[in-house]
Motif scaffolding. Structure first.
Motif, PDB file in Angstrom:
ATOM      1  N   LEU A  75       0.817  -1.209   0.000  1.00  0.00           N
ATOM      2  CA  LEU A  75       0.000   0.000   0.000  1.00  0.00           C
ATOM      3  C   LEU A  75       0.853   1.261   0.000  1.00  0.00           C
ATOM      4  O   LEU A  75       0.541   2.238  -0.699  1.00  0.00           O
ATOM      5  CB  LEU A  75      -0.937  -0.007   1.212  1.00  0.00           C
ATOM      6  N   GLN A  78       2.453   1.770  -3.468  1.00  0.00           N
ATOM      7  CA  GLN A  78       1.489   2.260  -4.448  1.00  0.00           C
ATOM      8  C   GLN A  78       1.169   3.737  -4.225  1.00  0.00           C
ATOM      9  O   GLN A  78       1.073   4.512  -5.173  1.00  0.00           O
ATOM     10  CB  GLN A  78       0.222   1.411  -4.398  1.00  0.00           C
ATOM     11  N   GLU A  87      -1.231  10.229   1.997  1.00  0.00           N
ATOM     12  CA  GLU A  87      -1.644   8.849   2.221  1.00  0.00           C
ATOM     13  C   GLU A  87      -0.478   8.009   2.747  1.00  0.00           C
ATOM     14  O   GLU A  87      -0.676   7.118   3.577  1.00  0.00           O
ATOM     15  CB  GLU A  87      -2.196   8.237   0.938  1.00  0.00           C
ATOM     16  N   ALA A 236     -12.980   4.947   3.187  1.00  0.00           N
ATOM     17  CA  ALA A 236     -12.554   4.192   1.998  1.00  0.00           C
ATOM     18  C   ALA A 236     -11.145   3.632   2.188  1.00  0.00           C
ATOM     19  O   ALA A 236     -10.868   2.478   1.831  1.00  0.00           O
ATOM     20  CB  ALA A 236     -12.614   5.086   0.765  1.00  0.00           C
ATOM     21  N   ALA A 237     -10.257   4.448   2.761  1.00  0.00           N
ATOM     22  CA  ALA A 237      -8.883   3.987   2.973  1.00  0.00           C
ATOM     23  C   ALA A 237      -8.839   2.850   3.990  1.00  0.00           C
ATOM     24  O   ALA A 237      -8.101   1.873   3.812  1.00  0.00           O
ATOM     25  CB  ALA A 237      -8.019   5.152   3.442  1.00  0.00           C
ATOM     26  N   THR A 239     -11.295   0.788   4.679  1.00  0.00           N
ATOM     27  CA  THR A 239     -11.915  -0.398   4.086  1.00  0.00           C
ATOM     28  C   THR A 239     -10.915  -1.164   3.243  1.00  0.00           C
ATOM     29  O   THR A 239     -10.813  -2.394   3.321  1.00  0.00           O
ATOM     30  CB  THR A 239     -13.124   0.009   3.219  1.00  0.00           C
ATOM     31  N   ARG A 240     -10.132  -0.434   2.442  1.00  0.00           N
ATOM     32  CA  ARG A 240      -9.119  -1.098   1.618  1.00  0.00           C
ATOM     33  C   ARG A 240      -8.031  -1.727   2.484  1.00  0.00           C
ATOM     34  O   ARG A 240      -7.591  -2.851   2.239  1.00  0.00           O
ATOM     35  CB  ARG A 240      -8.490  -0.088   0.659  1.00  0.00           C
ATOM     36  N   LEU A 241      -7.604  -0.996   3.508  1.00  0.00           N
ATOM     37  CA  LEU A 241      -6.565  -1.505   4.399  1.00  0.00           C
ATOM     38  C   LEU A 241      -6.993  -2.807   5.057  1.00  0.00           C
ATOM     39  O   LEU A 241      -6.250  -3.794   5.080  1.00  0.00           O
ATOM     40  CB  LEU A 241      -6.237  -0.451   5.464  1.00  0.00           C
ATOM     41  N   ALA A 243      -9.387  -4.868   4.088  1.00  0.00           N
ATOM     42  CA  ALA A 243      -9.627  -5.934   3.106  1.00  0.00           C
ATOM     43  C   ALA A 243      -8.317  -6.616   2.733  1.00  0.00           C
ATOM     44  O   ALA A 243      -8.228  -7.855   2.700  1.00  0.00           O
ATOM     45  CB  ALA A 243     -10.297  -5.354   1.861  1.00  0.00           C
ATOM     46  N   VAL A 244      -7.283  -5.826   2.472  1.00  0.00           N
ATOM     47  CA  VAL A 244      -5.974  -6.394   2.145  1.00  0.00           C
ATOM     48  C   VAL A 244      -5.426  -7.173   3.334  1.00  0.00           C
ATOM     49  O   VAL A 244      -4.929  -8.298   3.195  1.00  0.00           O
ATOM     50  CB  VAL A 244      -4.995  -5.283   1.725  1.00  0.00           C
ATOM     51  N   THR A 385      -0.716  -5.891  -3.864  1.00  0.00           N
ATOM     52  CA  THR A 385      -1.798  -6.014  -2.871  1.00  0.00           C
ATOM     53  C   THR A 385      -2.896  -6.963  -3.359  1.00  0.00           C
ATOM     54  O   THR A 385      -4.085  -6.718  -3.150  1.00  0.00           O
ATOM     55  CB  THR A 385      -2.405  -4.636  -2.486  1.00  0.00           C
ATOM     56  N   ARG A 388      -6.264 -11.630  -2.230  1.00  0.00           N
ATOM     57  CA  ARG A 388      -7.135 -12.776  -2.460  1.00  0.00           C
ATOM     58  C   ARG A 388      -6.360 -13.939  -3.081  1.00  0.00           C
ATOM     59  O   ARG A 388      -6.535 -15.091  -2.672  1.00  0.00           O
ATOM     60  CB  ARG A 388      -8.298 -12.375  -3.366  1.00  0.00           C
TER      61      ARG A 388
END
Length: 449
Positions: A75, A78, A87, A236-237, A239-241, A243-244, A385, A388
């Motif tokens: 993350l 990126q 970020e 949003a940030a 949620t992505r964090l 999820a990964v 990242t 999955r």
């Protein structure tokens, strides 16, 4: 806060980024070797086996949250590749807060966690007693250890490999000094090794915070004031964090279970075999940590390529890090074959453990070549990242390994090492199946820009 002036993708720049990681990573298993040697030179096989069993348990617990390192690298790389400094800073603070909270929870719950671990893993009364002292001491370093995971991931994502090396050298030197003090100086055995390592983790946190504040140009509180709580906890940030991190956690747990199964397979055969396998695992650790220099470099370069939307840089990063990984694996395999017996004799004075380790040394010497593809693929997918794919491949390969180990159980420790060696091929094969899809995804993303 650029990744060391964003060096071009050449063999020289790849090696310049990788060599500090290589030195830092090589010193990690060096500490494991010193841990084993400090206890092993006492001639107490039970204490050495206790460190082996205790280290397995702590690895299982702490590295279940290894996403704090891996997720941060991808993350951060990126965000850095996209030129998003805010970020980058927010990611550091978010992961530090998560690491501190999880570490505090582990410390509060260490008694029931330890009870469950020793219920699942068998090592005999004497070995379990030694291991319990080690495990109990290590939990007091949990908050610091998990925060250091986050700091290391952040540094690697930015390509600040020399800073990461400095942090690793400090913690490892502290670990060695404290281990010798508590084991040889105070006679605390396996518990002394655990106490020394926990103390070193708190030293590492203090040094890591100072390093990251210097790179960011301001400390954590100044970052919070500059960003604001709304940015830090952007939905949003986060949620992505999460999820990964969720997928990486499941992937890590699956692989840790594989190693725990391997350790327990040795424990079922007695303290001598468990101690011998632990000695040989130091060779495996050296290979994994040294070759991770190129996998970590791949994480950073892959993440930056994706952040910048460059398919060309993505493919070149894979090719160049792959070349170095293959050469490094061949060199390590040859080194282990030549000096393996001398290293075994230096680590332990117990004659039975020496003989058992020497018998299965060829497996340890082969693992650098078998493991290299899986370690490099890990770096590629972590940088992207692609949690999955990492999760699914780890679950499938671990289940296949367990089936193979059960089938080879009548072969004793030979079957244990044969299945363990095959596990690396299984990991590379299952993860490699996702590589064409990842390449297609990068191509579509680059075309959409």
């Amino acid at each position: 806060m650029a990744a060391e002036s964003s060096p071009p993708l050449t063999r020289g720049s790849i090696f310049a980024q990788a060599w500090p990681i290589m030195l830092g990573q090589a010193s990690v298993p060096l500490v494991g070797i010193v841990d084993a040697a400090v206890v092993g030179r006492t001639g107490d096989a039970a204490a050495l086996a206790g460190v082996a069993l205790g280290a397995t348990i702590i690895s299982m617990v702490f590295w279940s949250f290894g996403f704090l390192r891996m997720g941060m690298t991808g993350l951060t790389a990126q965000a850095d590749g996209a030129g998003d400094r805010r970020e980058v800073e927010a990611l550091l603070l978010r992961s530090l807060l998560i690491g501190a909270a999880i570490g505090a929870a582990l410390l509060a719950l260490h008694w029931p966690i330890s009870w469950l671990a020793f219920t699942l893993l068998s090592g005999g009364a004497e070995v379990s007693h030694e291991a319990a002292g080690y495990v109990s001491a290590r939990f007091f370093g949990a908050p610091a250890a998990l925060c250091v995971f986050a700091i290391n991931g952040w540094l690697l994502g930015l390509g600040r490999t020399r800073a990461a090396l400095a942090l690793q050298v400090v913690v490892n030197l502290a670990n060695i000094v404290l281990d010798i003090l508590f084991v040889w100086g105070m006679g605390l055995g396996a518990a002394g090794v655990g106490t020394g390592t926990a103390g070193a983790e708190w030293i590492a946190l203090a040094v890591g915070l100072a390093i990251s504040a210097r790179i960011a140009g301001r400390g954590p509180m100044a970052i919070i004031r500059g960003l604001g709580w709304a940015t830090l906890f952007d939905r949003a940030a986060l949620t992505r964090l999460f999820a990964v991190n969720r997928d990486l956690m499941l992937r890590t747990v699956a692989l840790l279970f594989l190693f725990i199964w391997f350790a327990n397979a040795g424990a079922r055969q007695g303290a001598v075999v468990l101690a011998a396998n632990h000695v040989l695992l130091q060779f495996v650790s050296v290979a994994a940590f040294v070759l991770d220099a190129f996998a970590f470099t791949a994480e950073s370069r892959i993440g930056q390529a994706i952040g910048a939307g460059s398919e060309t840089r993505f493919r070149r990063a894979i090719r160049l890090t792959g070349e170095f990984s293959l050469l490094g694996a061949a060199a390590l395999a040859l080194l282990f074959w030549v000096v393996g017996d001398m290293a075994i004799n230096a680590i332990t004075t117990n004659p039975d453990a020496r003989n058992a380790a020497s018998t299965f040394l060829p497996f340890a010497a082969l693992i650098p070549l078998l493991g290299m593809p899986s370690w490099l693929l890990d770096g590629i997918f972590i940088g992207a990242t692609a949690g999955r794919a990492l999760r699914n491949a780890a679950l499938v390969s671990t289940c296949a390994y367990l089936a193979l180990d059960l089938a080879l159980r009548p072969w004793g420790n030979l079957g244990v090492w044969a299945a363990f060696s095959a596990s690396y091929v299984l990991r590379a094969g299952t993860l490699g199946a996702y590589l064409p899809g990842l390449l297609a995804s990068v191509r579509r993303s680059a075309a959409a820009r």
